[in-house]
Design an enzyme around this catalytic site. Structure first.
Site, mmCIF file in Angstrom:
data_model
loop_
_atom_site.group_PDB
_atom_site.id
_atom_site.type_symbol
_atom_site.label_atom_id
_atom_site.label_comp_id
_atom_site.label_asym_id
_atom_site.label_seq_id
_atom_site.Cartn_x
_atom_site.Cartn_y
_atom_site.Cartn_z
ATOM 1 N N LYS A 12 -3.606 3.075 4.828
ATOM 2 C CA LYS A 12 -2.749 4.115 4.248
ATOM 3 C C LYS A 12 -1.834 3.487 3.210
ATOM 4 O O LYS A 12 -1.491 2.287 3.263
ATOM 5 C CB LYS A 12 -1.912 4.819 5.325
ATOM 6 C CG LYS A 12 -0.879 3.947 6.050
ATOM 7 C CD LYS A 12 0.451 3.817 5.355
ATOM 8 C CE LYS A 12 1.389 2.843 6.065
ATOM 9 N NZ LYS A 12 2.633 2.564 5.298
ATOM 10 N N ASP A 24 2.155 5.499 12.435
ATOM 11 C CA ASP A 24 1.122 5.678 11.417
ATOM 12 C C ASP A 24 -0.256 6.000 11.997
ATOM 13 O O ASP A 24 -1.162 6.367 11.244
ATOM 14 C CB ASP A 24 0.996 4.406 10.564
ATOM 15 C CG ASP A 24 2.212 4.142 9.706
ATOM 16 O OD1 ASP A 24 2.933 5.109 9.372
ATOM 17 O OD2 ASP A 24 2.453 2.967 9.368
#
Length: 328
Positions: free
Chosen positions: A21, A151
């Site tokens: 990410k 996350d």
């Protein structure tokens, strides 16, 4: 593309991949009483992948975690490994006594602010769910992912999403589909995410005492609107990361890296998440290739890679040599 990994002879195994990410926007609130910070972030999944194989082994064989690929020596191989925690979570939920070996092939920079460990956990959840026949849906997997790390749910989901809370509460940005080309400059060494957050708190307190508050990023409305269009320069002008001053304080050499990207003509350069990886956003693939070449020649980064997004989230691959899904 992920590389193949061996599994124990005769074992049944499932292999899954999950993406890295980046944070197109990372707004960080003040320290909360529970030790976390409220975040307002725009996540994007990019085409760097972690590959995790979870395999059933004989009852008398030990649970093992084997890691290969760049930075593997820095990754724990005991049960503190996030992939192992993910496997243990679902194995316990299933009431299974199965012995499960975990093999990880690293494709995301370690301790680089791109959620490599979270991607391991996401891939491990998807693989274990399939291997044990739990049949959990995407929403159920994301709920369990949130127990493992802020996350991890996004690494399950992929694409582009707005994250709030600790980053684990997600709202998909389905209109944000224009391809974005990014140069990834990997530093020699890593930064601990908790240490970077602590440094941000220190810097804010220090600046507050002198009446010179550290600048904070604002809302994301303009960025979300820009992501619906086809203008990479407009998007680049709206990117922000509140953790960047803390990462630069802890690793001042990153200023040279950011300067090299700017001089190479990138639309925008910034630290990725908690760092120390730096990202350079480009107008198209051709510019990204040129920027990557120039940054590489300066020697400011240990490694320079090209990537793009958005891409899909964690998913099982039947053939470990196949290309992961490219669309969210």
């Amino acid at each position: 593309m992920p590389r193949d990994v061996s599994t124990p002879a005769g074992a049944r195994a499932v292999t899954a991949v999950a993406p890295a990410k980046i944070n197109l926007h990372l707004g960080v609130g003040d320290l909360r009483a529970d030790g976390f910070h409220d975040l307002l972030t725009v996540y994007r999944a990019v085409d760097l992948w972690e590959q995790v194989t979870v395999a059933l082994v004989d009852d008398d064989d030990p649970d093992v975690v084997v890691v290969s690929g760049p930075g593997a020596a820095q990754v724990p191989t005991d049960r503190t490994n996030l992939a192992a925690k993910a496997v243990d979570l679902l194995r316990g939920e299933a009431g299974s006594g199965a012995r499960l070996a975990i093999r990880i092939v690293k494709g995301v920079p370690v301790a680089g602010g791109m959620a490599g460990g979270s991607a391991d956990a996401a891939a491990a959840l998807v693989a274990t769910d399939r291997l044990l026949g739990l049949g959990l849906g995407r929403a159920a997997l994301e709920e369990r992912a949130a127990r493992l790390g802020s996350d991890v749910p996004f690494c399950i989901r992929g694409g582009t999403a707005l994250g709030t809370g600790r980053g684990e509460t997600l709202a998909p940005l389905l209109h944000a589909r224009a391809e974005q080309h990014v140069v990834v400059a990997i530093a020699d060494g890593g930064l601990s995410t908790p240490v970077v957050f602590a440094e941000l708190d220190r810097l804010r307190a220090e600046r507050s005492e002198t009446g010179r508050d550290l600048p904070r990023s604002g809302g994301v409305e303009a960025l979300v609107e820009a992501l619906a269009g086809q203008d990479p320069a407009r998007v680049a002008g709206l990117l922000a990361n509140d953790l960047e001053p803390a990462a630069l304080s802890l690793m001042p050499a990153l200023r040279k890296t950011l300067r090299a990207g700017a001089e190479a003509g990138a639309l925008h350069g910034m630290v990725s998440g908690s760092g120390p990886t730096c990202l350079f956003f480009c107008a198209d693939r051709e510019q990204a290739i040129a920027v990557a070449a120039e940054v590489s020649e300066t020697g400011v980064a240990r490694e320079v890679r090209l990537t793009h997004g958005p891409v899909g989230g964690a998913h099982v691959i039947d053939n470990p040599q196949q290309t992961p899904q490219k669309t969210p």
